[in-house]
Design an enzyme around this catalytic site. Sequence first.
Site, PDB file in Angstrom:
ATOM      1  N   GLN A 174      51.279  37.132  58.442  1.00 17.16           N
ATOM      2  CA  GLN A 174      50.094  37.273  57.582  1.00 17.16           C
ATOM      3  C   GLN A 174      50.542  38.171  56.429  1.00 17.16           C
ATOM      4  OE1 GLN A 174      46.971  36.060  57.131  1.00 17.16           O
ATOM      5  NE2 GLN A 174      46.993  37.425  55.374  1.00 17.16           N
ATOM      6  N   HIS A 220      36.543  26.482  52.710  1.00 20.93           N
ATOM      7  CA  HIS A 220      36.950  27.657  51.936  1.00 20.93           C
ATOM      8  C   HIS A 220      38.462  27.651  51.700  1.00 20.93           C
ATOM      9  CE1 HIS A 220      36.658  31.973  50.755  1.00 20.93           C
ATOM     10  NE2 HIS A 220      37.878  32.017  51.266  1.00 20.93           N
ATOM     11  N   GLU A 221      39.221  27.465  52.767  1.00 18.76           N
ATOM     12  CA  GLU A 221      40.688  27.511  52.625  1.00 18.76           C
ATOM     13  C   GLU A 221      41.195  26.333  51.789  1.00 18.76           C
ATOM     14  OE1 GLU A 221      41.590  30.330  53.331  1.00 18.76           O
ATOM     15  OE2 GLU A 221      39.997  30.896  54.727  1.00 18.76           O
ATOM     16  N   GLN A 241      49.337  38.208  53.065  1.00 15.65           N
ATOM     17  CA  GLN A 241      48.343  38.742  52.139  1.00 15.65           C
ATOM     18  C   GLN A 241      47.758  40.024  52.722  1.00 15.65           C
ATOM     19  OE1 GLN A 241      44.862  36.296  51.396  1.00 15.65           O
ATOM     20  NE2 GLN A 241      44.611  37.096  49.349  1.00 15.65           N
ATOM     21  N   HIS A 266      40.920  27.159  48.183  1.00 10.93           N
ATOM     22  CA  HIS A 266      41.984  28.040  47.687  1.00 10.93           C
ATOM     23  C   HIS A 266      43.192  27.261  47.148  1.00 10.93           C
ATOM     24  CE1 HIS A 266      40.850  32.181  48.341  1.00 10.93           C
ATOM     25  NE2 HIS A 266      40.598  32.027  49.636  1.00 10.93           N
ATOM     26  N   MET A 321      39.254  40.257  62.535  1.00 12.50           N
ATOM     27  CA  MET A 321      38.739  41.586  62.163  1.00 12.50           C
ATOM     28  C   MET A 321      37.250  41.592  61.854  1.00 12.50           C
ATOM     29  SD  MET A 321      41.667  43.743  60.287  1.00 12.50           S
ATOM     30  CE  MET A 321      42.259  42.633  59.049  1.00 12.50           C
ATOM     31  N   LYS A 322      36.765  40.488  61.299  1.00 11.84           N
ATOM     32  CA  LYS A 322      35.337  40.385  61.007  1.00 11.84           C
ATOM     33  C   LYS A 322      34.508  40.731  62.241  1.00 11.84           C
ATOM     34  CE  LYS A 322      32.007  36.788  59.781  1.00 11.84           C
ATOM     35  NZ  LYS A 322      31.858  35.399  59.311  1.00 11.84           N
ATOM     36  N   ASP A 340      44.314  46.402  51.973  1.00 12.86           N
ATOM     37  CA  ASP A 340      43.619  46.123  53.246  1.00 12.86           C
ATOM     38  C   ASP A 340      42.424  47.062  53.426  1.00 12.86           C
ATOM     39  OD1 ASP A 340      45.386  44.139  53.938  1.00 12.86           O
ATOM     40  OD2 ASP A 340      46.538  45.353  55.349  1.00 12.86           O
ATOM     41  N   GLU A 392      38.710  35.096  45.469  1.00 10.16           N
ATOM     42  CA  GLU A 392      37.722  34.894  46.539  1.00 10.16           C
ATOM     43  C   GLU A 392      36.334  34.523  46.037  1.00 10.16           C
ATOM     44  OE1 GLU A 392      38.642  34.355  49.409  1.00 10.16           O
ATOM     45  OE2 GLU A 392      40.613  35.300  49.529  1.00 10.16           O
ATOM     46  N   GLY A 427      39.584  34.837  59.539  1.00 10.66           N
ATOM     47  CA  GLY A 427      38.966  33.558  59.860  1.00 10.66           C
ATOM     48  C   GLY A 427      39.907  32.434  59.457  1.00 10.66           C
ATOM     49  N   GLY A 428      40.458  32.583  58.271  1.00 10.44           N
ATOM     50  CA  GLY A 428      41.393  31.593  57.773  1.00 10.44           C
ATOM     51  C   GLY A 428      42.293  32.209  56.727  1.00 10.44           C
ATOM     52  N   MET A 429      43.450  31.602  56.519  1.00 11.50           N
ATOM     53  CA  MET A 429      44.378  32.064  55.488  1.00 11.50           C
ATOM     54  C   MET A 429      44.995  30.837  54.835  1.00 11.50           C
ATOM     55  SD  MET A 429      45.831  34.509  53.847  1.00 11.50           S
ATOM     56  CE  MET A 429      46.852  34.028  52.463  1.00 11.50           C
ATOM     57  N   GLU A 430      44.893  30.800  53.512  1.00 14.23           N
ATOM     58  CA  GLU A 430      45.183  29.596  52.727  1.00 14.23           C
ATOM     59  C   GLU A 430      46.674  29.370  52.476  1.00 14.23           C
ATOM     60  OE1 GLU A 430      43.699  32.440  51.819  1.00 14.23           O
ATOM     61  OE2 GLU A 430      44.086  32.994  49.750  1.00 14.23           O
ATOM     62  N   TYR A 446      34.010  38.603  47.415  1.00  9.32           N
ATOM     63  CA  TYR A 446      33.539  37.266  47.802  1.00  9.32           C
ATOM     64  C   TYR A 446      32.132  37.026  47.279  1.00  9.32           C
ATOM     65  CZ  TYR A 446      37.327  37.124  51.307  1.00  9.32           C
ATOM     66  OH  TYR A 446      38.543  37.123  51.922  1.00  9.32           O
TER      67      TYR A 446
HETATM   68  N1  BES Z   1      42.605  34.830  51.806  1.00  9.06           N
HETATM   69  C1  BES Z   1      41.566  35.156  52.698  1.00  9.06           C
HETATM   70  C2  BES Z   1      41.995  36.045  53.832  1.00  9.06           C
HETATM   71  C3  BES Z   1      42.622  37.354  53.400  1.00  9.06           C
HETATM   72  C4  BES Z   1      42.136  38.070  52.326  1.00  9.06           C
HETATM   73  C5  BES Z   1      43.677  37.863  54.109  1.00  9.06           C
HETATM   74  C6  BES Z   1      42.742  39.268  51.963  1.00  9.06           C
HETATM   75  C7  BES Z   1      44.262  39.042  53.742  1.00  9.06           C
HETATM   76  C8  BES Z   1      43.802  39.754  52.666  1.00  9.06           C
HETATM   77  C9  BES Z   1      40.902  33.896  53.266  1.00  9.06           C
HETATM   78  O1  BES Z   1      40.828  32.850  52.368  1.00  9.06           O
HETATM   79  C10 BES Z   1      39.477  34.249  53.586  1.00  9.06           C
HETATM   80  O2  BES Z   1      38.781  34.605  52.686  1.00  9.06           O
HETATM   81  N2  BES Z   1      39.075  34.113  54.828  1.00  9.06           N
HETATM   82  C11 BES Z   1      37.718  34.347  55.238  1.00  9.06           C
HETATM   83  C12 BES Z   1      37.013  33.021  55.309  1.00  9.06           C
HETATM   84  C13 BES Z   1      35.570  33.013  54.914  1.00  9.06           C
HETATM   85  C14 BES Z   1      35.236  33.704  53.643  1.00  9.06           C
HETATM   86  C15 BES Z   1      35.030  31.597  54.894  1.00  9.06           C
HETATM   87  C16 BES Z   1      37.759  35.031  56.604  1.00  9.06           C
HETATM   88  O3  BES Z   1      38.867  35.286  57.092  1.00  9.06           O
HETATM   89  O4  BES Z   1      36.733  35.324  57.163  1.00  9.06           O
HETATM   90 ZN    ZN Z   2      39.423  33.264  50.827  1.00  8.10          ZN
END
Ligand code: BES
Ligand code: ZN
Length: 616
Positions: A139, A300-301, A141, A304, A570-571, A381, A323, A273-276, A389
């Site tokens: 990971q 979402h991804e 980013q 991106h 983490m969310k 971070d 974002e 949740g996801g990483m693009e 967002y």
């Molecule tokens: N690029 C992000 C995840 C990210 C951001 C990782 C900053 C590290 C540092 C990814 O696209 C994202 O926004 N994921 C969200 C999805 C949601 C907004 C639909 C997530 O992980 O919850």
């Molecule tokens: Zn994103």
Amino acid sequence: MADSTKDPNSVSNISGIITKHISIEWNVNFKEKVFTGDVKLTLETLQDGVANLILDTSCSLCISDVSDDATGEKLTFEVKEPLGALGSPLNIRLPSSAQSKGSKLCIKISYKTSSSASAIGWLEPSQTAGKQFPYLYSQCQAIHARSILPCQDSPSVKATYEAKVTVPCDLVCLMSAVRTGEEPCAIDNSLKTYTFRQTVPMPSYLIAIVVGALESRQIGPRSRVWSEKEFVDRAAFEFSETEHMLATAESLLGPYVWGQYDLLILPPSFPYGGMENPCLTFVTPTLLAGDRSLANVVAHEISHSWTGNLVTNCSWEHFWLNEGFTVFVERKILGRMNSEKHRQFAFIGGWKELYNSVSKYGQEHKFTQLLPPLEGGIDPDDAFSSVPYEKGSCFLFYLETLVGINEFEGYLKAYIDKFKYRSLTTQDWKDFFLEYFHEKAAAGVFDCIEWDKWFFSPGMPPIKPKYDTCLVDHCTELCEKWSQVGESNFEKSSGDLESMSPSQKIEFLAQLLLKKPLNCNLIQEMQGIYDMDKYTNAEIRFRWLRLRIKAGDESAIDSALKMATEAGRMKFTRVLFRDLYAFPSARQKAIDTFLAERHNMHPITAKTVAKDLELE
Ligand code: BES
Ligand code: ZN
């Protein structure tokens, strides 16, 4: 406003020299949890008199040798003292032939990563579904790429890449690139070598790797799902709308340039949740709800692939360009695939998320600005929240109301076309917006916009757009009913929760969480009426557990800790730990559980939760 060659989160001298291509060679050592190998950087000097190349490194990357790849000449180098989250600058003396503007050079760096590289989650076989093989995933980013390769770790620098990775022969290796080959390793037949190529220039934070016992299934003409075999079928069902989403995104933004679009379902410890990652989006297994209700993360991804990967923020201070735009496009896709009402509904939920973030930080906190200042060694971070967002997408929604939905669609396409393959600042973005809509600008349509308030004021946005509430009204009514019953005795009107869609149930719970906490009797009653515990959808379960903890329901402590530790997204993990920490009868148990589990967690999650629990 910021200049595009200044990045407060990179020590690299990107205004003097930039990377055009990266060639990686790694041997993955699961026993020691390290990569050994080398990286070749093809560079172009942008100014005269650039004597050194400064690269980002972190987490004790151990550099053994640096040379000019063309001549084999050794180059003098020095790894400087670490600068907190930014890591240790690696200074390399450039040969004199490379110090003038326009010169090109390829530098080869031989090195080894450390087992504590912050980009990599290493899993023992016992932590995988199959229990037989180890697993690793990256990971990068925002600024973790520097822990696995010395590089210009700034999103303002874009390079193509190729890689050759050697792993145990019973494992599969994938990267954020197109696979170009796999063959048994010539010198050791217990190993296998995979090769990859990414021909679209991209920033370092999109370099990604996974190694594990992976299987795959085709889910569309350009898409496969990858995961341990235990999840492949569920994933294929859950993400079956992928091609439809890709096609919808293409109709909004222009052609998809990355060739393949695959999905990788990670083990539960994946922090997001996801990483693009290009060609291979990484997603958390908590999306496997069984009813496709959480597939918006995939939309979402996918988005991106244009906003973020093709058009990129030039530093993490401009993260909203990645974002905020991506949330906006994600909701455009939702609107097209469902209805405009659904899009409006999603924005209403987003406003609430923004409100929660602003309340958590406090109205005046600089991280609630659309452009948060990140100088002074701030770790991006730590600045991560819903603000870029939701304030970002809200700003775009507001602009859309000023110009009209159709006109805004035309603008979106033109924006991608203008900035594709580049990185930009908020100033670049604003200049192009005003240029595209110059007639409206001249007619005074934008005179009402308080640009600087949107960009630099902390707290909620200067304006709350009007949203169509029709899909939310039912949730609001039910929430009001529950928050207005006194001690107990809720009168159930038939089918009031069951008839809602999963996202409406989530909305109902999110609204209740904003009210005065319910008491334990009401929680029990709600459980009795709706059988809330039956829901396995992670977003529903998460909010239900939060409601119980806030109500002081001690019987929820163990379930909340279980959710906080079983999945590392983490969310959920951070918020549940924080709620438990704030609940006196759970605090010590939360700390003890974290300390016992931290070695199983992803390094980024462990670091962040430790800060939340005031252990660091
Ligand atoms: N690029 C992000 C995840 C990210 C951001 C990782 C900053 C590290 C540092 C990814 O696209 C994202 O926004 N994921 C969200 C999805 C949601 C907004 C639909 C997530 O992980 O919850
Ligand atoms: Zn994103």
